[in-house]
Design a protein around this motif. Structure first.
Motif, PDB file in Angstrom:
ATOM      1  N   PRO A  60       0.800  -1.237   0.000  1.00 37.32           N
ATOM      2  CA  PRO A  60       0.000   0.000   0.000  1.00 37.32           C
ATOM      3  C   PRO A  60       0.832   1.288   0.000  1.00 37.32           C
ATOM      4  O   PRO A  60       0.506   2.241  -0.712  1.00 37.32           O
ATOM      5  CB  PRO A  60      -0.842  -0.117   1.273  1.00 37.32           C
ATOM      6  N   GLN A  61       1.917   1.325   0.735  1.00 35.99           N
ATOM      7  CA  GLN A  61       2.713   2.560   0.817  1.00 35.99           C
ATOM      8  C   GLN A  61       3.512   2.844  -0.456  1.00 35.99           C
ATOM      9  O   GLN A  61       4.073   3.924  -0.598  1.00 35.99           O
ATOM     10  CB  GLN A  61       3.624   2.552   2.056  1.00 35.99           C
ATOM     11  N   TYR A  62       3.539   1.897  -1.400  1.00 38.73           N
ATOM     12  CA  TYR A  62       4.263   2.091  -2.660  1.00 38.73           C
ATOM     13  C   TYR A  62       3.316   2.264  -3.848  1.00 38.73           C
ATOM     14  O   TYR A  62       3.761   2.334  -4.987  1.00 38.73           O
ATOM     15  CB  TYR A  62       5.212   0.925  -2.924  1.00 38.73           C
ATOM     16  N   ARG A  63       2.035   2.320  -3.588  1.00 42.05           N
ATOM     17  CA  ARG A  63       1.077   2.479  -4.677  1.00 42.05           C
ATOM     18  C   ARG A  63       1.119   3.890  -5.242  1.00 42.05           C
ATOM     19  O   ARG A  63       1.545   4.822  -4.576  1.00 42.05           O
ATOM     20  CB  ARG A  63      -0.324   2.128  -4.194  1.00 42.05           C
ATOM     21  N   ARG A  64       0.668   4.013  -6.481  1.00 38.74           N
ATOM     22  CA  ARG A  64       0.643   5.290  -7.209  1.00 38.74           C
ATOM     23  C   ARG A  64       2.052   5.825  -7.485  1.00 38.74           C
ATOM     24  O   ARG A  64       2.256   7.012  -7.605  1.00 38.74           O
ATOM     25  CB  ARG A  64      -0.198   6.328  -6.480  1.00 38.74           C
ATOM     26  N   ARG A  65       3.010   4.902  -7.575  1.00 40.82           N
ATOM     27  CA  ARG A  65       4.393   5.257  -7.926  1.00 40.82           C
ATOM     28  C   ARG A  65       4.856   4.541  -9.190  1.00 40.82           C
ATOM     29  O   ARG A  65       6.039   4.527  -9.491  1.00 40.82           O
ATOM     30  CB  ARG A  65       5.342   4.885  -6.788  1.00 40.82           C
ATOM     31  N   ASN A  71     -11.179  -0.012  -7.941  1.00 40.93           N
ATOM     32  CA  ASN A  71      -9.874   0.603  -8.214  1.00 40.93           C
ATOM     33  C   ASN A  71      -9.074  -0.213  -9.219  1.00 40.93           C
ATOM     34  O   ASN A  71      -8.456   0.338 -10.132  1.00 40.93           O
ATOM     35  CB  ASN A  71      -9.067   0.782  -6.927  1.00 40.93           C
ATOM     36  N   ALA A  72      -9.078  -1.531  -9.055  1.00 38.54           N
ATOM     37  CA  ALA A  72      -8.335  -2.391  -9.986  1.00 38.54           C
ATOM     38  C   ALA A  72      -8.959  -2.359 -11.378  1.00 38.54           C
ATOM     39  O   ALA A  72      -8.242  -2.287 -12.378  1.00 38.54           O
ATOM     40  CB  ALA A  72      -8.273  -3.819  -9.456  1.00 38.54           C
ATOM     41  N   ILE A  73     -10.276  -2.376 -11.445  1.00 38.13           N
ATOM     42  CA  ILE A  73     -10.949  -2.329 -12.749  1.00 38.13           C
ATOM     43  C   ILE A  73     -10.594  -1.033 -13.475  1.00 38.13           C
ATOM     44  O   ILE A  73     -10.257  -1.042 -14.665  1.00 38.13           O
ATOM     45  CB  ILE A  73     -12.475  -2.495 -12.580  1.00 38.13           C
TER      46      ILE A  73
END
Length: 170
Positions: free
Chosen positions: A81-86, A122-124
């Motif tokens: 989770p802390q590395y998402r949107r990177r 979110n995944a879709i």
């Protein structure tokens, strides 16, 4: 952050640690993960935070033959989770899509498919952004929840015929 191929020494709990805090990710047995190391090592990959020696995301990917020809399949894609949107997931998907679609690697897959829980909006949205479409609904694929089979054509399917659903998917 560095992308590298999945290795046997990643199975000492390092992959499973990535799943903590990921409610849509299933943790599999070591033998399941080992199958990808042994058979699909060049298709499956991890992203490692090399400064910390921590795996921050992984993809389990394989190539199979179906009635529409050779295709790649995403069995699991998970990012801490802390590395998402990177861009971690995008780098992993790009690695596997390129490796499976390459005829130089001996595969030449026509398309990639994956299954995603109907409730995982979110995944879709993410997969749609990458060019995947809802191909079909699979009833109760995840215990009591339906899944969408999402597909994306690779360069060898120049007409994108393998990702066109027979009827609208809702």
């Amino acid at each position: 952050l560095a992308v590298r191929l999945l290795r046997k020494d990643d199975l000492n709990g390092r992959l499973q640690d990535v799943n903590v805090g990921c409610p849509f990710t299933e943790t599999f047995s070591n033998s399941y993960y080992m199958g990808f190391v042994e058979r699909y090592r060049h298709l499956s990959a991890v992203v490692e935070d090399t400064s910390r020696g921590v795996i921050v995301g992984y993809i389990l990917f394989k190539v199979e033959t179906g009635i529409q020809g050779l295709f790649g399949h995403v069995s699991a894609l998970t990012v801490r989770p802390q590395y998402r949107r990177r861009g971690v997931a995008s780098r992993l998907m790009a690695h596997s899509e390129m490796a499976s679609g390459s005829s130089h690697c001996g595969h030449g897959a026509l398309y990639v498919d994956l299954f995603v829980k109907e409730s995982n909006a979110n995944a879709i949205a993410y997969y749609t952004q990458l060019g995947y479409v809802k191909y079909r609904r699979v009833l109760r694929y995840y215990d009591n929840e339906d899944a969408f089979d999402m597909r994306k054509s690779l360069p060898l399917d120049a007409k994108s015929s393998k990702m066109k659903p027979r009827s609208p998917v809702t």
